[in-house]
Design an enzyme around this catalytic site. Structure first.
Site, PDB file in Angstrom:
ATOM      1  CB  ILE A  54      -1.457  -0.404   9.681  1.00 18.01           C
ATOM      2  CG1 ILE A  54      -0.097  -0.588  10.366  1.00 18.01           C
ATOM      3  CG2 ILE A  54      -2.571  -0.240  10.732  1.00 18.01           C
ATOM      4  CD1 ILE A  54       0.302   0.556  11.309  1.00 18.01           C
ATOM      5  CG  ASP A  55      -7.130  -3.093   6.143  1.00 17.30           C
ATOM      6  OD1 ASP A  55      -7.184  -2.084   5.425  1.00 17.30           O
ATOM      7  OD2 ASP A  55      -8.091  -3.857   6.303  1.00 17.30           O
ATOM      8  CB  THR A  69      -4.579   3.621   8.854  1.00 14.73           C
ATOM      9  OG1 THR A  69      -3.982   2.646   8.010  1.00 14.73           O
ATOM     10  CG2 THR A  69      -3.512   4.584   9.338  1.00 14.73           C
ATOM     11  CG  ASP A  92      -7.553  -2.263   1.417  1.00 12.00           C
ATOM     12  OD1 ASP A  92      -7.041  -1.949   2.499  1.00 12.00           O
ATOM     13  OD2 ASP A  92      -7.662  -1.475   0.459  1.00 12.00           O
ATOM     14  CD  GLU A 145      -2.796   1.359   2.361  1.00 16.34           C
ATOM     15  OE1 GLU A 145      -2.799   0.495   3.269  1.00 16.34           O
ATOM     16  OE2 GLU A 145      -3.637   2.268   2.292  1.00 16.34           O
ATOM     17  CG  ASP A 197      -3.229  -2.482   4.300  1.00 12.28           C
ATOM     18  OD1 ASP A 197      -2.452  -1.705   4.893  1.00 12.28           O
ATOM     19  OD2 ASP A 197      -4.420  -2.213   4.095  1.00 12.28           O
TER      20      ASP A 197
HETATM   21  C1  IPD Z   1      -8.953   1.120   4.603  1.00 11.91           C
HETATM   22  C2  IPD Z   1      -9.837   0.167   5.358  1.00 11.91           C
HETATM   23  C3  IPD Z   1     -11.283   0.528   5.200  1.00 11.91           C
HETATM   24  C4  IPD Z   1     -11.712   0.603   3.750  1.00 11.91           C
HETATM   25  C5  IPD Z   1     -10.807   1.565   3.000  1.00 11.91           C
HETATM   26  C6  IPD Z   1      -9.348   1.146   3.158  1.00 11.91           C
HETATM   27  P1  IPD Z   1      -6.452   1.477   5.475  1.00 11.91           P
HETATM   28  O1  IPD Z   1      -7.606   0.687   4.642  1.00 11.91           O
HETATM   29  O2  IPD Z   1      -9.658  -1.151   4.905  1.00 11.91           O
HETATM   30  O3  IPD Z   1     -12.096  -0.432   5.819  1.00 11.91           O
HETATM   31  O4  IPD Z   1     -13.027   1.048   3.668  1.00 11.91           O
HETATM   32  O5  IPD Z   1     -11.167   1.542   1.620  1.00 11.91           O
HETATM   33  O6  IPD Z   1      -8.547   2.093   2.480  1.00 11.91           O
HETATM   34  O7  IPD Z   1      -6.364   2.833   4.884  1.00 11.91           O
HETATM   35  O8  IPD Z   1      -6.884   1.498   6.891  1.00 11.91           O
HETATM   36  O9  IPD Z   1      -5.224   0.674   5.223  1.00 11.91           O
END
Ligand code: IPD
Length: 307
Positions: free
Chosen positions: A93-94, A96, A243, A72, A91
């Site tokens: 940290i998913d 964030t 993701d 990412e 990813d």
């Molecule tokens: C996000 C999360 C969120 C989703 C967003 C993502 P991030 O990832 O997974 O649930 O709705 O589209 O971007 O930014 O926390 O790595």
């Protein structure tokens, strides 16, 4: 070539890396939690995201120098492409936003694809100490240490889904995952809000009156809890391969199915950016609830490019 890929060894490596990264997430303080904006004020990155991705990339490129890497934080629009090559998808940290607020639903998501198909998935939430994992063809499992004091061993390994064969009903009885994402205007945002209204409104007003709706803030965790069978269906548009790639393998290995977020798309690509995950529960039942969900879109579709 394909038979030389050792998926079991890859899974072992990804689990070890995920646990190490989890320590970094748990120990992050001060500057490591400060954010920089990416696309807008809600799409943010922390120093910890970057440090973890650098570490993951450097460890994997040492051990697997010929494999590709998509992450990412190092992704470049129009440049980074998912190819047929054996590829790690990270990813760091998913979730964030959860991470920076101290809301305990954040994870590292590490997937491995070959010919663009998910083959290994590891998703680890260090705050709850719950790890989800799967290897293509070998089932999915969850290691739940949540109730164990530190040092009390590995925790219980549970096969996914947690309650196999549980009837998959209609949206009226379903627990549905949704997200608001970071794009907050335009066609896709309008479509999202209209679908959420139809999803939750009473039957009498033309809605589906979904049993329950949850927004966990992490696409990977939404997919893993769908694999576990505690969430019935999860709809998302706008997120990326990092993701979903790991969760996708875990979902499929649990008997769940990933279809497209747009109506009629039964076999989406990993980098399609529009997804609908449905839990295990029988092919016919899965098809029925998927079509019920697509019906809420009233013939409209997400419009977004995949790069
Ligand atoms: C996000 C999360 C969120 C989703 C967003 C993502 P991030 O990832 O997974 O649930 O709705 O589209 O971007 O930014 O926390 O790595």
């Amino acid at each position: 070539m394909a038979d030389k890929i050792d998926l079991v060894a890859i899974q072992g490596t990804l689990v070890a890396i995920a646990r190490h990264a989890g320590e970094m997430m748990r120990n992050a303080t001060g500057k490591e939690l400060e954010t920089d904006e990416k696309m807008n004020a809600v799409d943010v990155v922390t120093e910890t995201d970057k440090r973890i991705e650098d570490l993951v990339n450097s460890l994997l490129s040492k051990e697997y120098p010929t494999y590709s890497f998509v992450g990412e934080e190092s992704y470049e629009k129009g440049v980074t492409k998912l190819t047929d090559a054996p590829t790690f998808i990270c990813d760091p940290i998913d979730g964030t936003q959860n991470f920076i607020h101290g809301f305990p639903l954040a994870c590292i998501s590490l997937g491995f694809t070959h010919k663009k198909k998910p083959k290994v998935g590891v998703v680890y939430n260090p705050f709850a100490d719950v790890l989800f994992s799967a290897i293509k063809g070998q089932g999915a499992f969850m290691v739940d240490n949540f109730s164990l004091a530190p040092g009390q061993g590995q925790g219980k390994v549970k096969s996914l889904p947690l309650s196999p064969g549980r009837k998959l009903g209609s949206l009226e009885t379903a627990l549905v995952g949704i997200e608001f994402g970071s794009q907050r205007e335009g066609h896709n945002f309008d479509l999202k809000l209209e679908v959420y209204k139809k999803l939750t409104a009473s039957k009498g007003t033309g809605g589906a009156m979904a049993g329950a709706v949850r927004s966990m803030g992490s696409a990977a965790l939404n997919i893993c809890y769908t694999a576990a069978g505690v969430m019935d269906i999860y709809w998302e548009g706008g997120c990326y391969a990092w993701d979903v790639a790991a969760g996708w393998c875990i979902l499929e290995e649990s008997g769940g199915r990933m279809v497209g977020g747009n109506p009629g798309k039964w076999d989406p690509a990993v980098d399609d950016r529009k997804y609908l995950a449905v839990r295990e529960g029988g092919k016919e039942e899965q098809k029925r609830i998927v079509e019920e969900f697509w019906g809420l879109m009233g013939g409209r579709s997400w419009i977004m490019s995949i790069d």
